[in-house]
Write a protein that holds these residues in place. Structure first.
Motif, PDB file in Angstrom:
ATOM      1  N   ALA A 105      19.699  18.527  53.013  1.00  0.00           N
ATOM      2  CA  ALA A 105      19.766  18.383  51.557  1.00  0.00           C
ATOM      3  C   ALA A 105      18.962  17.168  51.091  1.00  0.00           C
ATOM      4  O   ALA A 105      18.933  16.131  51.751  1.00  0.00           O
ATOM      5  CB  ALA A 105      21.212  18.245  51.108  1.00  0.00           C
ATOM      6  N   THR A 106      18.333  17.311  49.927  1.00  0.00           N
ATOM      7  CA  THR A 106      17.640  16.191  49.309  1.00  0.00           C
ATOM      8  C   THR A 106      18.670  15.258  48.677  1.00  0.00           C
ATOM      9  O   THR A 106      19.841  15.635  48.511  1.00  0.00           O
ATOM     10  CB  THR A 106      16.667  16.673  48.210  1.00  0.00           C
ATOM     11  OG1 THR A 106      17.441  17.251  47.146  1.00  0.00           O
ATOM     12  CG2 THR A 106      15.665  17.690  48.757  1.00  0.00           C
ATOM     13  N   ARG A 111      23.650  14.442  45.556  1.00  0.00           N
ATOM     14  CA  ARG A 111      24.318  13.905  44.368  1.00  0.00           C
ATOM     15  C   ARG A 111      24.968  15.033  43.572  1.00  0.00           C
ATOM     16  O   ARG A 111      26.121  14.944  43.178  1.00  0.00           O
ATOM     17  CB  ARG A 111      23.306  13.133  43.519  1.00  0.00           C
ATOM     18  CG  ARG A 111      23.910  12.392  42.358  1.00  0.00           C
ATOM     19  CD  ARG A 111      22.907  11.526  41.579  1.00  0.00           C
ATOM     20  NE  ARG A 111      21.511  11.825  41.726  1.00  0.00           N
ATOM     21  CZ  ARG A 111      20.657  11.220  42.566  1.00  0.00           C
ATOM     22  NH1 ARG A 111      21.108  10.269  43.361  1.00  0.00           N
ATOM     23  NH2 ARG A 111      19.395  11.554  42.618  1.00  0.00           N
ATOM     24  N   ASP A 112      24.223  16.121  43.347  1.00  0.00           N
ATOM     25  CA  ASP A 112      24.768  17.260  42.602  1.00  0.00           C
ATOM     26  C   ASP A 112      25.945  17.892  43.339  1.00  0.00           C
ATOM     27  O   ASP A 112      26.947  18.257  42.730  1.00  0.00           O
ATOM     28  CB  ASP A 112      23.691  18.310  42.356  1.00  0.00           C
ATOM     29  CG  ASP A 112      22.647  17.865  41.351  1.00  0.00           C
ATOM     30  OD1 ASP A 112      22.896  16.882  40.614  1.00  0.00           O
ATOM     31  OD2 ASP A 112      21.579  18.505  41.312  1.00  0.00           O
ATOM     32  N   GLY A 113      25.818  18.032  44.650  1.00  0.00           N
ATOM     33  CA  GLY A 113      26.894  18.622  45.443  1.00  0.00           C
ATOM     34  C   GLY A 113      28.151  17.777  45.423  1.00  0.00           C
ATOM     35  O   GLY A 113      29.262  18.299  45.269  1.00  0.00           O
ATOM     36  N   LEU A 117      31.820  18.673  43.850  1.00  0.00           N
ATOM     37  CA  LEU A 117      33.073  18.562  44.609  1.00  0.00           C
ATOM     38  C   LEU A 117      34.094  17.706  43.867  1.00  0.00           C
ATOM     39  O   LEU A 117      35.276  18.059  43.801  1.00  0.00           O
ATOM     40  CB  LEU A 117      32.800  17.976  45.994  1.00  0.00           C
ATOM     41  CG  LEU A 117      32.056  18.887  46.970  1.00  0.00           C
ATOM     42  CD1 LEU A 117      31.653  18.107  48.208  1.00  0.00           C
ATOM     43  CD2 LEU A 117      32.913  20.088  47.342  1.00  0.00           C
ATOM     44  N   ALA A 118      33.648  16.588  43.285  1.00  0.00           N
ATOM     45  CA  ALA A 118      34.562  15.724  42.533  1.00  0.00           C
ATOM     46  C   ALA A 118      35.109  16.452  41.308  1.00  0.00           C
ATOM     47  O   ALA A 118      36.300  16.373  41.001  1.00  0.00           O
ATOM     48  CB  ALA A 118      33.840  14.444  42.110  1.00  0.00           C
ATOM     49  N   ARG A 119      34.254  17.188  40.601  1.00  0.00           N
ATOM     50  CA  ARG A 119      34.679  17.946  39.417  1.00  0.00           C
ATOM     51  C   ARG A 119      35.673  19.027  39.813  1.00  0.00           C
ATOM     52  O   ARG A 119      36.709  19.210  39.170  1.00  0.00           O
ATOM     53  CB  ARG A 119      33.444  18.552  38.747  1.00  0.00           C
ATOM     54  CG  ARG A 119      33.638  19.051  37.358  1.00  0.00           C
ATOM     55  CD  ARG A 119      32.333  19.460  36.672  1.00  0.00           C
ATOM     56  NE  ARG A 119      31.268  19.954  37.515  1.00  0.00           N
ATOM     57  CZ  ARG A 119      30.191  19.228  37.898  1.00  0.00           C
ATOM     58  NH1 ARG A 119      30.051  17.990  37.495  1.00  0.00           N
ATOM     59  NH2 ARG A 119      29.273  19.759  38.675  1.00  0.00           N
ATOM     60  N   ASN A 120      35.385  19.745  40.903  1.00  0.00           N
ATOM     61  CA  ASN A 120      36.294  20.796  41.368  1.00  0.00           C
ATOM     62  C   ASN A 120      37.652  20.218  41.784  1.00  0.00           C
ATOM     63  O   ASN A 120      38.692  20.810  41.502  1.00  0.00           O
ATOM     64  CB  ASN A 120      35.671  21.572  42.525  1.00  0.00           C
ATOM     65  CG  ASN A 120      34.516  22.434  42.087  1.00  0.00           C
ATOM     66  OD1 ASN A 120      34.308  22.671  40.895  1.00  0.00           O
ATOM     67  ND2 ASN A 120      33.728  22.883  43.039  1.00  0.00           N
ATOM     68  N   ALA A 121      37.631  19.067  42.451  1.00  0.00           N
ATOM     69  CA  ALA A 121      38.887  18.426  42.851  1.00  0.00           C
ATOM     70  C   ALA A 121      39.691  18.009  41.623  1.00  0.00           C
ATOM     71  O   ALA A 121      40.917  18.157  41.585  1.00  0.00           O
ATOM     72  CB  ALA A 121      38.604  17.220  43.746  1.00  0.00           C
TER      73      ALA A 121
END
Length: 139
Positions: A105-106, A111-113, A117-121
């Motif tokens: 991953a770049t 950063r986007d991933g 993950l933080a938003r989903n949590a």
């Protein structure tokens, strides 16, 4: 003062009308938690999201400060109170594991991933905690 006048003042007090209106407290950039980043942008964000209170207080803490690459933990916390009620708690916690590889991953993809993950949590916690306020997070 007659009964009608006292009743009138009582109604003004209960409704928070002059001369009894509650003044909204000021959120000063110099007083916000430094662990939330830039004080001016943090103060602006807090003004948008916090409910109106007559006073605000901030409790900022940093623990397990990482001083070199041998330190494996780092933590911060910020608690915001308004009129004696907790309004916001923001905590960070870093625990370094031996997972220093992240595939192909770049940096932008990482950063986007991680943001996803933080938003989903946060959405999961909001739903499971049965919060009564509607979440304004996007998927």
């Amino acid at each position: 003062m007659g009964q009608c006048e006292r009743a009138g003042f009582g109604v003004l007090y209960v409704l928070g009308l002059p001369p009894f209106e509650e003044r909204k407290g000021e959120i000063k950039a110099s007083e916000v938690c430094r662990t939330l980043g830039s004080s001016s942008s943090t103060a602006a964000a807090l003004k948008r999201v916090l409910p109106d209170k007559s006073s605000y207080s901030f409790d900022d803490a940093m623990t397990d400060l990482r001083t070199d690459d041998k330190d494996r933990t780092y933590g911060t916390s910020c608690f915001v109170h308004g009129d004696g009620q907790m309004l916001l708690a923001a905590r960070t916690h870093m625990l370094e594991l031996e997972l220093k590889q992240h595939g192909s991953a770049t940096e932008a993809d990482l950063r986007d991933g991680l943001a996803s993950l933080a938003r989903n949590a946060a959405l999961f916690a909001h739903n499971k905690a049965k919060c009564d306020a509607q979440s304004k997070l996007t998927q």
